[in-house]
Design a protein around this motif. Sequence first.
Motif, short mmCIF file in Angstrom:
data_model
loop_
_atom_site.label_atom_id
_atom_site.label_comp_id
_atom_site.label_asym_id
_atom_site.label_seq_id
_atom_site.Cartn_x
_atom_site.Cartn_y
_atom_site.Cartn_z
N LEU A 1 0.84 -1.20 0.00
CA LEU A 1 0.00 0.00 0.00
C LEU A 1 0.87 1.25 0.00
CD1 LEU A 1 -2.63 -1.12 2.66
CD2 LEU A 1 -2.75 -1.34 0.18
N TRP B 1 -7.16 -1.89 1.80
CA TRP B 1 -6.72 -0.86 0.86
C TRP B 1 -6.26 0.39 1.63
CZ3 TRP B 1 -5.70 -2.88 -3.56
CH2 TRP B 1 -6.49 -3.90 -4.09
N SER C 1 -7.96 3.68 -5.38
CA SER C 1 -6.94 2.80 -4.79
C SER C 1 -7.55 1.53 -4.21
CB SER C 1 -6.22 3.57 -3.69
OG SER C 1 -7.18 4.12 -2.79
N VAL C 2 -8.69 1.09 -4.70
CA VAL C 2 -9.39 -0.04 -4.08
C VAL C 2 -9.57 -1.23 -5.01
CG1 VAL C 2 -10.56 1.29 -2.29
CG2 VAL C 2 -11.58 1.16 -4.56
#
Length: 707
Positions: free
Chosen positions: A85, A237, A266-267
């Motif tokens: 991440l 996430w 961003s998922v």
Amino acid sequence: MSALVGAPIDRVDGRLKVTGAAKYSAEITLPGLAYGVMVLSTAASATAQVDADAARRAPGVIAVMTPQNAPRVDSGGKGAGDRTLMVLQDDLVRYDRQPVAVVVADTFERATDAAAMVRVRYTAAAAATRFDAAAEYKPASGGRAVDKHKGDAAAALAQAAVKVDRTYVVPVEHHNPMEPHATVAQWDGDHLTVYEATQGVMNTRRKLAQTFGLPESSVRVVSKFIGGGFGGKGSVWPHAVLAAMAAKLVNRPVKIVLSRPQMFGSVGFRPQTVQRVALGAGSDGRLTAIVHETSAQTSVFDEFMAGTGAISSVLYGTPNLTITHRLRRLNMSTPTSMRAPGEACGSFALESAMDELAYATGIDPIELRLRNDTSVDADGRPFSSRALREALRAGAERFGWSRRDPRPRSMRDGRLLVGMGVAGATYPTHRSAASALVRVNADGSALVQSSGVDIGTGAYTVFTQIAAEQLGLPVEQVRIELGDSAFPNAPNAGGSQLTASAGSAIKLAALDARAKLLALARGDAAALIGGAPAIAALMRTGGVETIEGRSDAKPGDDAQKYAMHSFGAQFAEVRVDPNLGTVRVVRFVNAFGAGRILNEKTARSQYIGGAVWGIGMALLEQTRYDERSGRIMNANLAEYLVPVNADVPAIEPIIIPEDDPHVNEIGVKGIGEIGIVGAAAAIANAVYHATGKRVRDLPITPEKLLA
Ligand code: MOS
């Protein structure tokens, strides 16, 4: 045994949901709660300089978290399914819509307002934004995305009497569950509690503990109700970690809820896949070779690869088989599982190619599939059960396949072209270790606990049915609690495996409780008949307040001996307007053999949902990127099209009864994903039948049909 299991009972949580009493993560409020809003990058590859001065001075702002003041965490991916991440640990931007700051304020509106005041200066770096230009490599990660070689597929293909050799493209798609991702994070000293929209609280706990360097016992994750996950909520996430980081920074609980455009950030998403499928066959249609080569995208900092070609080792038999999986690195966020990862895309390619082979050999598409049925998978393992033939036959009967004239453009409804298409389907039966608690109370009622999450599929309901049946109680006398990492271990509600895993554990725990009740009755089973009053009387006489049944269930040896998969068939009828190129699906029949069905009503919902997803995949869904900038151009539901009611005809699922003693204690194979497998191919094949035009890159839009 009572007839509770299998009965199409209403959802036990239905009333909570329709009255609004069911609280979703975004609806959790805590004393002193602050609201975080992420600022997302507008560049795909850059160094970002964040100027938050104006935002910090804005009304109600408590803090602006940037790489300068963000708490340090370990954001690398460690376990299976863990993502690396990018969470404000440096000033690098690696994809469009990467979080570059989080504004925390006393209200959501003030945080949103201040987020618009954050200025970011980008120093652009080289960006890989073109799939075609990116170099291919063989991924290290295996899983189901392994290469497979049996016999000599290239040689067999060269010698085949009939050949089909084509490339099929599935574009990027985003999950778009109705419920957006949401996190509420609260610290109590070194103890972290997170309310999270996730498909798995244990997975989330493990990842958060690792990220913050805490023992797992110091993290609690709660996820009571989920408005759809589809794989997108199967991983942790950035926003979840950022919420916990922000809560640490401001020393208050912090909530982050994603907006719809941020759901394209961003998922995760379904990666673009380019698949070559080559089929070789005799003139009798029997396959002599399958080549299935997949190239897919991943991010520049992490790796995800679905088992796209795996379907070609399961659905049909062939003496010669080659399956390969390759990746290309792009400056886009990391893709992830999306409903039937692997099979959803793999089936579009394989089942389109099978339709092309049917035309090349002049054999009816259903007959062609029946001729290539197999009793073993590519590794020679027998199937624990396999209902492909039954599904094809039952579906054909219900659908009225015999009315189909096989010639393309031969069937009409007025000026509209009529097409009928079919595809086969399969999805693996997964199962992981799971535990459960079934507690019988003094009043004879029962409580069931599992950390498994009901993502909207009906887990609350079917788990209640399993426990109630074993204890001889009506469902009203069984209370169920799910979605809390304080409860017994369960895997993600993903890979269609939660029911097989946690459902088996709940059955065993209920049997354990029942055995203890029987011991109390000195083996007199008659003492348990009569539901809660009988059980209460027995416990009173025995002088016990509660009885606890527990279990630790895990896959048995049969998982090695047998290939375990669900099978099915998809049938679509379309009308195509020859002047406009518009396609409407007017009828859809699907049939599945997926082991025992625990609740016919919730099961039908899964099959109907899978077909709706197939309509979206075939005709509508595509995330569009600007190849120059790597930026998403349609990050909203106005331009990213999903099927609405007007796009969805009557869908008629057929449940093929199947009794599989090998898969698990409750005989279920999982039904959440197989519904989409082959659905897009059936529609694409129907479009070919209607128009004579074979579209091999999804979605099938009017301009492709008119071209
Ligand atoms: Mo599923 S796409 O494995 O959550």
